[in-house]
Design a protein around this motif. Structure first.
Motif, PDB file in Angstrom:
ATOM      1  N   THR A 226     -52.750  19.010 -37.176  1.00  0.00           N
ATOM      2  CA  THR A 226     -53.156  19.591 -38.564  1.00  0.00           C
ATOM      3  C   THR A 226     -54.265  18.637 -39.359  1.00  0.00           C
ATOM      4  O   THR A 226     -53.997  17.493 -39.362  1.00  0.00           O
ATOM      5  CB  THR A 226     -51.698  19.707 -39.579  1.00  0.00           C
TER       6      THR A 226
ATOM      7  N   SER B 157     -48.034  33.665 -47.027  1.00  0.00           N
ATOM      8  CA  SER B 157     -48.626  32.499 -47.738  1.00  0.00           C
ATOM      9  C   SER B 157     -48.206  32.298 -49.205  1.00  0.00           C
ATOM     10  O   SER B 157     -48.012  31.098 -49.493  1.00  0.00           O
ATOM     11  CB  SER B 157     -50.278  32.768 -47.635  1.00  0.00           C
TER      12      SER B 157
ATOM     13  N   ARG C 286     -58.035  28.606 -45.700  1.00  0.00           N
ATOM     14  CA  ARG C 286     -57.501  28.522 -46.881  1.00  0.00           C
ATOM     15  C   ARG C 286     -58.135  27.801 -47.858  1.00  0.00           C
ATOM     16  O   ARG C 286     -58.642  28.120 -49.251  1.00  0.00           O
ATOM     17  CB  ARG C 286     -55.779  28.309 -46.811  1.00  0.00           C
TER      18      ARG C 286
ATOM     19  N   HIS D 289     -54.707  23.887 -43.737  1.00  0.00           N
ATOM     20  CA  HIS D 289     -55.163  25.090 -43.547  1.00  0.00           C
ATOM     21  C   HIS D 289     -56.850  25.414 -43.698  1.00  0.00           C
ATOM     22  O   HIS D 289     -56.920  25.251 -45.077  1.00  0.00           O
ATOM     23  CB  HIS D 289     -54.462  26.096 -44.015  1.00  0.00           C
TER      24      HIS D 289
ATOM     25  N   ASP E   4     -48.934  39.206 -44.181  1.00  0.00           N
ATOM     26  CA  ASP E   4     -49.488  37.351 -44.031  1.00  0.00           C
ATOM     27  C   ASP E   4     -49.722  37.006 -45.437  1.00  0.00           C
ATOM     28  O   ASP E   4     -49.239  35.865 -45.507  1.00  0.00           O
ATOM     29  CB  ASP E   4     -50.665  37.399 -43.304  1.00  0.00           C
TER      30      ASP E   4
ATOM     31  N   PRO F 124     -51.218  27.433 -38.020  1.00  0.00           N
ATOM     32  CA  PRO F 124     -52.089  28.229 -38.475  1.00  0.00           C
ATOM     33  C   PRO F 124     -53.241  27.473 -39.371  1.00  0.00           C
ATOM     34  O   PRO F 124     -52.891  26.582 -40.191  1.00  0.00           O
ATOM     35  CB  PRO F 124     -51.169  29.084 -39.533  1.00  0.00           C
ATOM     36  N   GLY F 125     -54.642  27.927 -39.219  1.00  0.00           N
ATOM     37  CA  GLY F 125     -55.482  27.190 -39.883  1.00  0.00           C
ATOM     38  C   GLY F 125     -56.043  25.979 -39.170  1.00  0.00           C
ATOM     39  O   GLY F 125     -57.139  25.472 -39.842  1.00  0.00           O
ATOM     40  N   SER F 126     -55.382  25.473 -38.366  1.00  0.00           N
ATOM     41  CA  SER F 126     -55.888  24.186 -37.935  1.00  0.00           C
ATOM     42  C   SER F 126     -57.109  24.389 -36.952  1.00  0.00           C
ATOM     43  O   SER F 126     -58.082  23.324 -36.490  1.00  0.00           O
ATOM     44  CB  SER F 126     -54.720  23.469 -36.737  1.00  0.00           C
TER      45      SER F 126
ATOM     46  N   SER G  20     -53.912  23.435 -49.884  1.00  0.00           N
ATOM     47  CA  SER G  20     -53.918  24.306 -48.962  1.00  0.00           C
ATOM     48  C   SER G  20     -53.356  23.643 -47.384  1.00  0.00           C
ATOM     49  O   SER G  20     -53.021  24.362 -46.184  1.00  0.00           O
ATOM     50  CB  SER G  20     -55.366  24.681 -48.423  1.00  0.00           C
ATOM     51  N   GLN G  21     -52.905  22.184 -47.586  1.00  0.00           N
ATOM     52  CA  GLN G  21     -52.069  21.792 -46.714  1.00  0.00           C
ATOM     53  C   GLN G  21     -52.420  22.008 -45.145  1.00  0.00           C
ATOM     54  O   GLN G  21     -51.743  22.323 -44.252  1.00  0.00           O
ATOM     55  CB  GLN G  21     -50.451  22.150 -46.758  1.00  0.00           C
TER      56      GLN G  21
END
Ligand SMILES: [Zn+2]
Length: 385
Positions: free
Chosen positions: A171, A307, A205, A202, A303, A44-46, A199-200
């Motif tokens: 990522t 998170s 985010r 993402h 969701d 997610p977020g990639s 945000s690792q």
């Protein structure tokens, strides 16, 4: 020169493959076959759907994806007649929805090039919906290109999988993300570094945190929860705080969109639709829409809680890192002191247990467990020494 692929962050290999495919699609003879179905996977977020949308732009743009012409911009704002974006509001994509979609995309592309369908949550296709889609993908000689997005390849049924070309997104590294925040959104470098790190990988985010003070203060409150768990009463309070914050965050995100959608629908039914004489058709359509919006809101809250739980887990991971002598690799750099003192007083096996309790709670929530009760049970476990 700008390009629709500029929106991709840290995806050099994927961009290269897609650019190659665009070049090939432009020089193809009628007899040659372009790859008609693609699967984009990544965490997610990639940027799965960003990559798919950039590819869609490039396929319909006369310049091969300039990112600025009217075709590119209308595709990007979901308004191009030859680019169909399927976003899922509910928990699954049903067979009726796929059948409707197939009717919509059955005609030849209006501009004579390609018709592109971007399906953002192909992992939510029900089995019968996936089978209906499979027939369309298998159809030879069409001008439709299917771009399916999913977290992993295993989320797509094997029969579809085997007919698609697969692209795995990486990522993005914190450095990649920070660079984008600085260049694209004029964020200061210290803020960009902080947002990128916590945000690792993402991107959405990271941007949200870097540009939104309320989001940062919500994050602060959530990250402080592990430090406030002294008693059972405080555990219940922490669960309530978490659910409240996640709910507010989710609702703020959906309110504007909900209002815009209703207005658009009212417009579509004509001006009178807002007044006394609102046609029954319009009233019914608005009721339907409101129902969908409610389903979406519930999903967004779930969701958002998810998170928050992932973020809390990073606190315990950081404690473990510190205990094993890797304090320089912690994620929550802004909490270094608190993490260090927690690391001194807490046995490391307890942090491992707490992380698995968080993962267990996420698993339950994913299977529709009641959010508050699940968070209360979790916080009681996290409150143990
Ligand atoms: Zn263009």
């Amino acid at each position: 020169m700008s390009s629709s692929f500029d929106d991709l962050v840290g995806q050099d290999r994927v961009s290269e493959v897609l650019r190659g495919a665009v070049l090939a699609s432009r020089s193809l003879q009628e007899s040659q076959e372009m790859t008609h179905a693609w699967i984009f996977t990544g965490p997610p977020g990639s940027g799965r759907s960003t990559a798919a949308l950039a590819f869609a732009q490039a396929l319909i743009c006369p310049e091969g994806g300039c990112g600025t012409c009217s075709d590119c911009s209308s595709a990007k704002s979901y308004g191009h007649p030859d680019v169909e974006i399927v976003q899922t509001e509910g928990l699954s994509i049903k067979v009726e929805e796929v059948r409707e979609l197939l009717t919509r995309v059955a005609w030849a592309p209006s501009m004579g090039g390609w018709r592109v369908v971007v399906m953002e949550d192909a992992d939510r296709l029900t089995e019968s919906a996936a089978n209906a889609l499979l027939k369309a993908i298998e159809e030879p000689g069409t001008r439709t290109v299917w771009l399916l997005c999913a977290p992993t390849l295993h989320d797509i049924i094997p029969t579809i999988r085997s007919r698609c070309r697969h692209l795995q997104l990486q990522t993005p590294s914190p450095d990649d993300i920070a660079r984008v925040l600085i260049s694209r959104y004029q964020i200061s470098s210290s803020m960009a570094d902080f947002a990128a790190r916590v945000s690792q990988g993402h991107i959405g985010r990271a941007k949200h945190l870097a540009t939104n003070e309320i989001a940062r203060s919500n994050r602060d409150s959530i990250m402080k929860l592990p430090l406030q768990l002294g008693s059972l009463a405080s555990a219940f309070q922490a669960a309530q705080t978490l659910v409240d914050l996640a709910t507010t965050e989710a609702n703020t995100a959906s309110q504007d969109r909900d209002t815009r959608e209703i207005e658009k629908l009212q417009e579509a039914y004509g001006k009178g639709a807002t007044g006394r004489g609102m046609a029954t058709g319009a009233a019914k359509a608005i009721k339907e829409l409101e129902k969908e919006q409610k389903t979406r809101a519930t999903r967004l809250i779930r969701d958002s809680i998810d998170s928050a739980l992932i973020e809390i887990a990073t606190f315990y991971q950081d404690v473990l890192m510190t205990q094993s002598g890797h304090a320089d690799s912690i994620v929550n750099v802004d909490m270094q002191n608190a993490i260090e003192s927690y690391a001194k007083k807490s046995p490391s096996h307890s942090c491992v247990q707490k992380i698995s309790a968080i993962m267990e709670a996420r698993f339950k929530l994913e299977r529709n467990a009641a959010p508050l009760v699940t968070c209360e049970a979790l916080m009681c476990q996290l409150a143990k020494p």
